[in-house]
Design an enzyme around this catalytic site. Sequence first.
Site, PDB file in Angstrom:
ATOM      1  N   PHE A  79       0.813  -1.221   0.000  1.00 38.35           N
ATOM      2  CA  PHE A  79       0.000   0.000   0.000  1.00 38.35           C
ATOM      3  C   PHE A  79       0.843   1.267   0.000  1.00 38.35           C
ATOM      4  CE2 PHE A  79       0.995  -0.025   4.518  1.00 38.35           C
ATOM      5  CZ  PHE A  79       1.079   1.327   4.805  1.00 38.35           C
ATOM      6  N   LYS A 126      -1.148  -6.955  -9.286  1.00 34.86           N
ATOM      7  CA  LYS A 126      -2.127  -7.109  -8.200  1.00 34.86           C
ATOM      8  C   LYS A 126      -1.740  -6.082  -7.147  1.00 34.86           C
ATOM      9  CE  LYS A 126      -3.054  -8.363  -4.548  1.00 34.86           C
ATOM     10  NZ  LYS A 126      -3.452  -7.375  -3.510  1.00 34.86           N
ATOM     11  N   GLU A 169      -5.016  -3.701  -1.920  1.00 37.55           N
ATOM     12  CA  GLU A 169      -6.453  -3.439  -1.893  1.00 37.55           C
ATOM     13  C   GLU A 169      -6.790  -2.161  -1.113  1.00 37.55           C
ATOM     14  OE1 GLU A 169      -4.588  -5.825  -0.651  1.00 37.55           O
ATOM     15  OE2 GLU A 169      -5.697  -7.190   0.661  1.00 37.55           O
ATOM     16  N   ARG A 170      -5.770  -1.584  -0.429  1.00 37.48           N
ATOM     17  CA  ARG A 170      -6.053  -0.382   0.360  1.00 37.48           C
ATOM     18  C   ARG A 170      -6.019   0.882  -0.489  1.00 37.48           C
ATOM     19  NH1 ARG A 170      -2.243  -1.621   5.476  1.00 37.48           N
ATOM     20  NH2 ARG A 170      -1.824  -3.686   4.669  1.00 37.48           N
ATOM     21  N   SER A 207       5.344  -6.993   3.299  1.00 39.23           N
ATOM     22  CA  SER A 207       5.906  -7.333   4.602  1.00 39.23           C
ATOM     23  C   SER A 207       6.663  -8.664   4.533  1.00 39.23           C
ATOM     24  CB  SER A 207       4.780  -7.415   5.635  1.00 39.23           C
ATOM     25  OG  SER A 207       3.841  -8.386   5.227  1.00 39.23           O
ATOM     26  N   CYS A 256       9.555   1.780   3.462  1.00 38.12           N
ATOM     27  CA  CYS A 256      10.486   0.690   3.768  1.00 38.12           C
ATOM     28  C   CYS A 256      11.906   1.212   3.919  1.00 38.12           C
ATOM     29  CB  CYS A 256      10.438  -0.371   2.687  1.00 38.12           C
ATOM     30  SG  CYS A 256      10.986   0.282   1.120  1.00 38.12           S
ATOM     31  N   GLU A 309       9.153  -4.114  12.891  1.00 37.91           N
ATOM     32  CA  GLU A 309       8.902  -2.968  12.017  1.00 37.91           C
ATOM     33  C   GLU A 309       7.569  -2.357  12.445  1.00 37.91           C
ATOM     34  OE1 GLU A 309       7.629  -3.776   7.958  1.00 37.91           O
ATOM     35  OE2 GLU A 309       8.985  -2.210   7.243  1.00 37.91           O
TER      36      GLU A 309
END
Length: 503
Positions: free
Chosen positions: A152, A176, A179-180, A229, A284, A388
Amino acid sequence: MTDTPELAHFINNARVAGTSGRNQPVYNPATGAAEKTVALASEAEVGNAVAAAKAAWPAWGNTPPLRRARILDKFKSILWDRADELAEAISAEHGKTHDDALGEVTRGLEVVEFATGIPQLLKGEYSESVGTGVDSYNIRQPLGVVAGITPFNFPAMVPMWMFPVALATGNCFILKPSERDPSASLLMSEWLAEAGLPEGVFGVIQGDKTAVDALLTHPDVKAVSFVGSTPIAQYIHKTGTENGKRVQALGGAKNHMIIMPDADLDMAANALMGAAYGSAGERCMAISVAVPVTDAVADALIDKLKPRIETLKIGPAADRESEMGPLVTAQHRDKVKSYIDAGVAEGAELVVDGRGFTQKKQGYEDGYYVGGTLFDRVTPDMSIYRDEIFGPVLSMVRRNSYAEAVDLIHGHNYANGTAIFTRDGDTARAFAKDIEVGMVGVNVPIPVPMAFHSFGGWKDSLFGDHAMHGMEGVRFYTRIKTTTLRWPTGQRQDPQFTMPTLG
Ligand code: NAD
């Protein structure tokens, strides 16, 4: 949820409605309102996208690289012209500030620029006379249909780490996205079509684990690029390779910044503000651990940081003065706050507490905001150090020497990025050479490599053999073929039963 617009898929250069009957809300993190829904694809819908890509591949794979590059060049011009529109779509679902979103678009666009040089990058190697009258050459050929699964936090840039290089090298690509924040993927796919990309070459499938698993197990998907993640990266790498695919899976991070006693402390404090609190820490490559060498450096840094963290301008992207936006979802905000609770319980010293922050701007009171947070005297056993957090929380771990600081970094499972602030050339050189981390900055807090270099960490921050974009990207999306050739000269050779050698 039926009265809100549903964002769905993009197949054969057209938006396609979802048919699975499953969807979920997409929130505006600045207001907390669920303004849209996103379709969640079924295995069959993924199959449709893969079939379209497979049908498009023979023609696309055989298109001269220069023609492919020209389409990407057109896409690049569209991106430049509509960067503001894309940035607004990103901010509306991710929450980052407008300038930060524009920066993301620019960093993605640079990979498109890199990919337009593909004819040069795909040039093979030719050796004349590897034997008498025998020549040999190698070329790199595309894999076929490849997929990208993205997080996201960079809904435009991370997909652009992947698809410009994948398309330029002659593959068809299925994205893909998270979805957020699905809108950026749809805008980019429409602009690729507008730039002249043939039908089926690029597709978007919205969805969750069902869609991901369908891609990971589909026999016609030859390679998978993933960013997200670490637990999911491990799962993607394992499942993808078990299914015979080439996989690059980039995971999470905990990036340390060492501040040596000879560093320019104002420069270091500025760097920490941007690197720890920019994008609300949802990067990240964010610096989440400051490692001042000596107590004097730690105390001086805290004096500089504390007032600035307390006065961070936290607000929506609509307010162009905002320095930091909300977190992406209510759940993520709660998780970040629970880490701050844990840090206090574990005995770290809370210098600035962001838990109580409230947004007073009218219309934004219900957004998912957390204030900038600073912990001092954090120790390596604490969860706020090991995990994290992915929020605006900076942990300070004091160390007494350079060697102790390096040992600390080497003890962590993540090894994405790191930085050192120093004026000493010997120390900087030793750090850059010896530190076991994939991306290193010397007086640069977020050392994100440019598009023509490659992005990727070490240890639990990357699973697979290739980093993204640059030549690593070209290698990932192609396979090498070597041809050895001799022309008949009229001279017949007797059958040879020993291993051929030059003699
Ligand atoms: P995430 O792992 O939750 O999701 C990433 C993708 O995986 C999404 O597309 C999601 O739909 C999918 N996914 C989620 N759960 C899944 C499951 N159980 N099975 C299959 N697919 C699943 O990550 P996120 O929260 O979207 O992004 C934040 C994370 O991404 C952070 O850990 C951050 O460090 C990492 N990240 C890493 C890099 C890097 O370059 N190393 C870059 C950006 C973000």
